[in-house]
Design a protein around this motif. Structure first.
Motif, PDB file in Angstrom:
ATOM      1  N   PHE A  53       0.670  -0.928  -0.104  1.00 19.90           N
ATOM      2  CA  PHE A  53      -0.012  -0.004  -0.140  1.00 19.90           C
ATOM      3  C   PHE A  53       0.816   1.262  -0.061  1.00 19.90           C
ATOM      4  O   PHE A  53       1.838   1.223   0.823  1.00 19.90           O
ATOM      5  N   ASP A  54       0.591   2.154  -0.914  1.00 17.61           N
ATOM      6  CA  ASP A  54       1.298   3.432  -1.023  1.00 17.61           C
ATOM      7  C   ASP A  54       1.174   4.292   0.364  1.00 17.61           C
ATOM      8  O   ASP A  54      -0.064   4.625   0.964  1.00 17.61           O
ATOM      9  N   ASP A  55       2.331   4.623   0.753  1.00 17.91           N
ATOM     10  CA  ASP A  55       2.258   5.574   2.043  1.00 17.91           C
ATOM     11  C   ASP A  55       2.659   6.972   1.583  1.00 17.91           C
ATOM     12  O   ASP A  55       3.951   7.186   1.092  1.00 17.91           O
ATOM     13  N   TYR A  56       1.737   7.973   1.707  1.00 20.62           N
ATOM     14  CA  TYR A  56       2.038   9.562   1.016  1.00 20.62           C
ATOM     15  C   TYR A  56       2.510  10.351   2.312  1.00 20.62           C
ATOM     16  O   TYR A  56       2.527  11.461   2.133  1.00 20.62           O
ATOM     17  N   LYS A  59       5.124  13.112   2.168  1.00 22.42           N
ATOM     18  CA  LYS A  59       5.523  13.136   0.837  1.00 22.42           C
ATOM     19  C   LYS A  59       4.373  13.705  -0.005  1.00 22.42           C
ATOM     20  O   LYS A  59       4.515  14.483  -1.052  1.00 22.42           O
ATOM     21  N   GLY A  60       3.007  13.714   0.323  1.00 17.99           N
ATOM     22  CA  GLY A  60       1.855  14.463  -0.431  1.00 17.99           C
ATOM     23  C   GLY A  60       0.713  14.134   0.498  1.00 17.99           C
ATOM     24  O   GLY A  60       0.569  13.689   1.542  1.00 17.99           O
ATOM     25  N   CYS A  61      -0.374  14.453  -0.041  1.00 20.85           N
ATOM     26  CA  CYS A  61      -1.714  14.583   0.438  1.00 20.85           C
ATOM     27  C   CYS A  61      -2.806  13.929  -0.519  1.00 20.85           C
ATOM     28  O   CYS A  61      -2.788  13.884  -1.674  1.00 20.85           O
ATOM     29  N   VAL A  62      -3.693  13.216  -0.067  1.00 17.84           N
ATOM     30  CA  VAL A  62      -4.842  12.531  -0.795  1.00 17.84           C
ATOM     31  C   VAL A  62      -5.929  13.028  -0.240  1.00 17.84           C
ATOM     32  O   VAL A  62      -6.266  13.141   0.779  1.00 17.84           O
ATOM     33  N   ASP A  63      -6.879  13.340  -1.216  1.00 18.56           N
ATOM     34  CA  ASP A  63      -8.425  14.006  -1.142  1.00 18.56           C
ATOM     35  C   ASP A  63      -9.261  12.670  -0.884  1.00 18.56           C
ATOM     36  O   ASP A  63      -8.843  11.460  -1.037  1.00 18.56           O
ATOM     37  N   ASP A  64     -10.466  13.257  -0.784  1.00 19.70           N
ATOM     38  CA  ASP A  64     -11.469  12.043  -0.526  1.00 19.70           C
ATOM     39  C   ASP A  64     -11.850  11.109  -1.672  1.00 19.70           C
ATOM     40  O   ASP A  64     -12.427   9.936  -1.717  1.00 19.70           O
ATOM     41  N   SER A  65     -11.407  11.823  -2.986  1.00 21.94           N
ATOM     42  CA  SER A  65     -11.626  11.160  -4.291  1.00 21.94           C
ATOM     43  C   SER A  65     -10.371  10.001  -4.635  1.00 21.94           C
ATOM     44  O   SER A  65     -10.300   9.528  -5.521  1.00 21.94           O
ATOM     45  N   GLY A  66      -9.299  10.300  -3.659  1.00 23.34           N
ATOM     46  CA  GLY A  66      -7.874   9.439  -4.224  1.00 23.34           C
ATOM     47  C   GLY A  66      -6.932  10.057  -4.760  1.00 23.34           C
ATOM     48  O   GLY A  66      -6.110   9.613  -5.092  1.00 23.34           O
ATOM     49  N   PHE A  67      -7.081  11.222  -5.320  1.00 19.09           N
ATOM     50  CA  PHE A  67      -6.212  12.313  -5.782  1.00 19.09           C
ATOM     51  C   PHE A  67      -4.997  12.597  -4.840  1.00 19.09           C
ATOM     52  O   PHE A  67      -5.143  12.910  -3.923  1.00 19.09           O
ATOM     53  N   VAL A  68      -3.960  12.641  -5.453  1.00 18.76           N
ATOM     54  CA  VAL A  68      -2.746  12.785  -4.684  1.00 18.76           C
ATOM     55  C   VAL A  68      -2.137  14.173  -5.202  1.00 18.76           C
ATOM     56  O   VAL A  68      -2.021  14.423  -6.187  1.00 18.76           O
ATOM     57  N   LYS A  70       1.161  17.194  -4.298  1.00 18.68           N
ATOM     58  CA  LYS A  70       2.368  17.261  -3.865  1.00 18.68           C
ATOM     59  C   LYS A  70       2.299  18.377  -2.552  1.00 18.68           C
ATOM     60  O   LYS A  70       1.661  19.076  -2.300  1.00 18.68           O
ATOM     61  N   LEU A  71       3.585  18.205  -1.852  1.00 17.09           N
ATOM     62  CA  LEU A  71       3.694  19.180  -0.883  1.00 17.09           C
ATOM     63  C   LEU A  71       3.859  20.609  -1.437  1.00 17.09           C
ATOM     64  O   LEU A  71       4.269  20.904  -2.334  1.00 17.09           O
ATOM     65  N   GLY A  72       3.089  21.630  -0.703  1.00 10.35           N
ATOM     66  CA  GLY A  72       2.819  23.074  -1.115  1.00 10.35           C
ATOM     67  C   GLY A  72       1.784  23.097  -1.853  1.00 10.35           C
ATOM     68  O   GLY A  72       1.512  24.237  -2.268  1.00 10.35           O
ATOM     69  N   GLU A  73       1.139  22.093  -2.451  1.00  8.07           N
ATOM     70  CA  GLU A  73       0.016  22.173  -3.627  1.00  8.07           C
ATOM     71  C   GLU A  73      -1.517  22.489  -2.947  1.00  8.07           C
ATOM     72  O   GLU A  73      -1.513  21.934  -1.742  1.00  8.07           O
ATOM     73  N   ARG A  74      -2.034  23.304  -3.475  1.00  5.43           N
ATOM     74  CA  ARG A  74      -3.325  23.806  -2.867  1.00  5.43           C
ATOM     75  C   ARG A  74      -4.352  23.134  -3.422  1.00  5.43           C
ATOM     76  O   ARG A  74      -4.307  22.648  -4.793  1.00  5.43           O
ATOM     77  N   PHE A  75      -5.322  22.547  -2.535  1.00  3.20           N
ATOM     78  CA  PHE A  75      -6.471  21.665  -3.098  1.00  3.20           C
ATOM     79  C   PHE A  75      -7.656  21.607  -2.095  1.00  3.20           C
ATOM     80  O   PHE A  75      -7.709  22.340  -0.908  1.00  3.20           O
ATOM     81  N   TYR A  76      -8.670  21.087  -2.632  1.00  2.00           N
ATOM     82  CA  TYR A  76     -10.027  21.213  -1.737  1.00  2.00           C
ATOM     83  C   TYR A  76     -10.042  19.541  -1.431  1.00  2.00           C
ATOM     84  O   TYR A  76     -10.237  18.749  -2.271  1.00  2.00           O
ATOM     85  N   GLU A  88       3.661  18.159   5.159  1.00  7.64           N
ATOM     86  CA  GLU A  88       4.242  17.118   5.689  1.00  7.64           C
ATOM     87  C   GLU A  88       3.438  16.384   6.677  1.00  7.64           C
ATOM     88  O   GLU A  88       3.410  15.457   6.795  1.00  7.64           O
ATOM     89  N   ASP A  89       2.713  17.291   7.270  1.00  8.66           N
ATOM     90  CA  ASP A  89       1.648  17.131   8.604  1.00  8.66           C
ATOM     91  C   ASP A  89       0.292  16.687   8.183  1.00  8.66           C
ATOM     92  O   ASP A  89      -0.584  16.467   8.870  1.00  8.66           O
ATOM     93  N   GLY A  90       0.107  16.865   6.841  1.00  2.00           N
ATOM     94  CA  GLY A  90      -1.437  16.637   6.139  1.00  2.00           C
ATOM     95  C   GLY A  90      -1.727  18.031   5.720  1.00  2.00           C
ATOM     96  O   GLY A  90      -1.185  19.026   5.781  1.00  2.00           O
ATOM     97  N   PRO A  91      -2.941  18.118   5.234  1.00  2.00           N
ATOM     98  CA  PRO A  91      -3.529  19.226   4.687  1.00  2.00           C
ATOM     99  C   PRO A  91      -3.656  20.315   5.782  1.00  2.00           C
ATOM    100  O   PRO A  91      -4.369  20.039   6.806  1.00  2.00           O
ATOM    101  N   VAL A  92      -3.547  21.596   5.401  1.00  4.97           N
ATOM    102  CA  VAL A  92      -3.649  22.566   6.462  1.00  4.97           C
ATOM    103  C   VAL A  92      -4.822  23.618   5.741  1.00  4.97           C
ATOM    104  O   VAL A  92      -4.223  24.188   4.676  1.00  4.97           O
ATOM    105  N   CYS A  93      -6.097  23.549   6.240  1.00  6.15           N
ATOM    106  CA  CYS A  93      -6.911  24.555   5.514  1.00  6.15           C
ATOM    107  C   CYS A  93      -7.110  25.855   5.935  1.00  6.15           C
ATOM    108  O   CYS A  93      -7.054  26.028   7.138  1.00  6.15           O
TER     109      CYS A  93
END
Length: 231
Positions: A53-56, A59-68, A70-76, A88-93
């Motif tokens: 199993f991939d461990d991000y 290294k990155g973040c995964v949204d509810d739909s499974g999209f990965v 990168k660090l520093g990238e903005r997303f919903y 690195e600690d996960g999404p900060v909203c």
């Protein structure tokens, strides 16, 4: 005689054969499994052990739909309408201070980061009826009301002046009582008009107090003889 001797010689052999058959039936299984089944189970267990199993984390973040992302990238992430940054600690909203919704808001949308009021009640309710903003109305002859922009009704009750008579009447659609026959006062039990002298009987003349209608009339009784005034 010969038959009896044969039974005696064959008896031990028959007993031994019966014991051997019984041992074989107990020691051998009723059915033997298919070797192919064992091979399939072994291959499935090996395949499960080889799944990675991939461990991000970090290294990155995964949204509810499974999209990965990168660090520093903005997303919903999906559970929030506010944008998040992958760390690195996960999404900060983002947690903005959203404007306060109007207390009379009847339709709220949550499409953006902050809830937005799309419809505000633009009328007032008073005694079971609705009125437009800034509409003026009279729920009763003595009340004057207006529907304010804050959807509240403000009313003023008329302050009626004291009528200048002892027998005021209330007319339909009028708030304050009126003196239909003008100012007057009581002379005993008789109502007399104000401003003039009134002869209430052959010997008595009365007059209302000027401006003090609630006071009994001033009366002057003259000397009379047999009901006739002497003056």
């Amino acid at each position: 005689m010969w038959i009896l001797m044969l039974r005696r010689r064959m008896g031990p052999l028959l007993s031994l054969a019966f014991v051997l058959l019984l041992a074989l039936s107990v020691g051998s299984p009723a059915s033997v499994g298919n070797p192919e089944d064992y091979a399939a189970d072994e291959s499935e267990r090996t395949a499960n052990e080889n799944i990675v199993f991939d461990d991000y984390r970090g290294k990155g973040c995964v949204d509810d739909s499974g999209f990965v992302y990168k660090l520093g990238e903005r997303f919903y992430p999906g559970h929030s309408n506010c944008p998040c940054v992958c760390t690195e600690d996960g999404p900060v909203c983002d947690q903005p201070e959203c404007p306060r919704l109007h207390p009379k808001c009847t339709k709220v949308e949550h499409n953006g980061c902050c809830p937005e009021c799309k419809e505000v009640k633009n009328y007032c309710e008073y005694r079971g009826k609705t009125y437009k903003i800034l509409e003026e109305f009279k729920p009763s002859p003595c009340e004057w009301c207006r529907c304010e922009p804050n959807n509240e009704v403000h009313c003023v009750v008329s302050d009626c002046a004291v009528p200048e008579c002892v027998n005021p009447v209330y007319e339909p659609e009028q708030c304050c009582p009126i003196c239909k026959n003008g100012p007057n006062c009581f002379a005993g039990t008789t109502i007399i008009p104000a401003g003039i002298e009134v002869k209430v009987d052959d010997c008595t003349i009365c007059r209302c107090h000027s401006g003090d209608w609630w006071k009994p009339a001033q009366c002057l009784r003259r000397e009379c003889l047999n009901g006739q005034s002497l003056s």
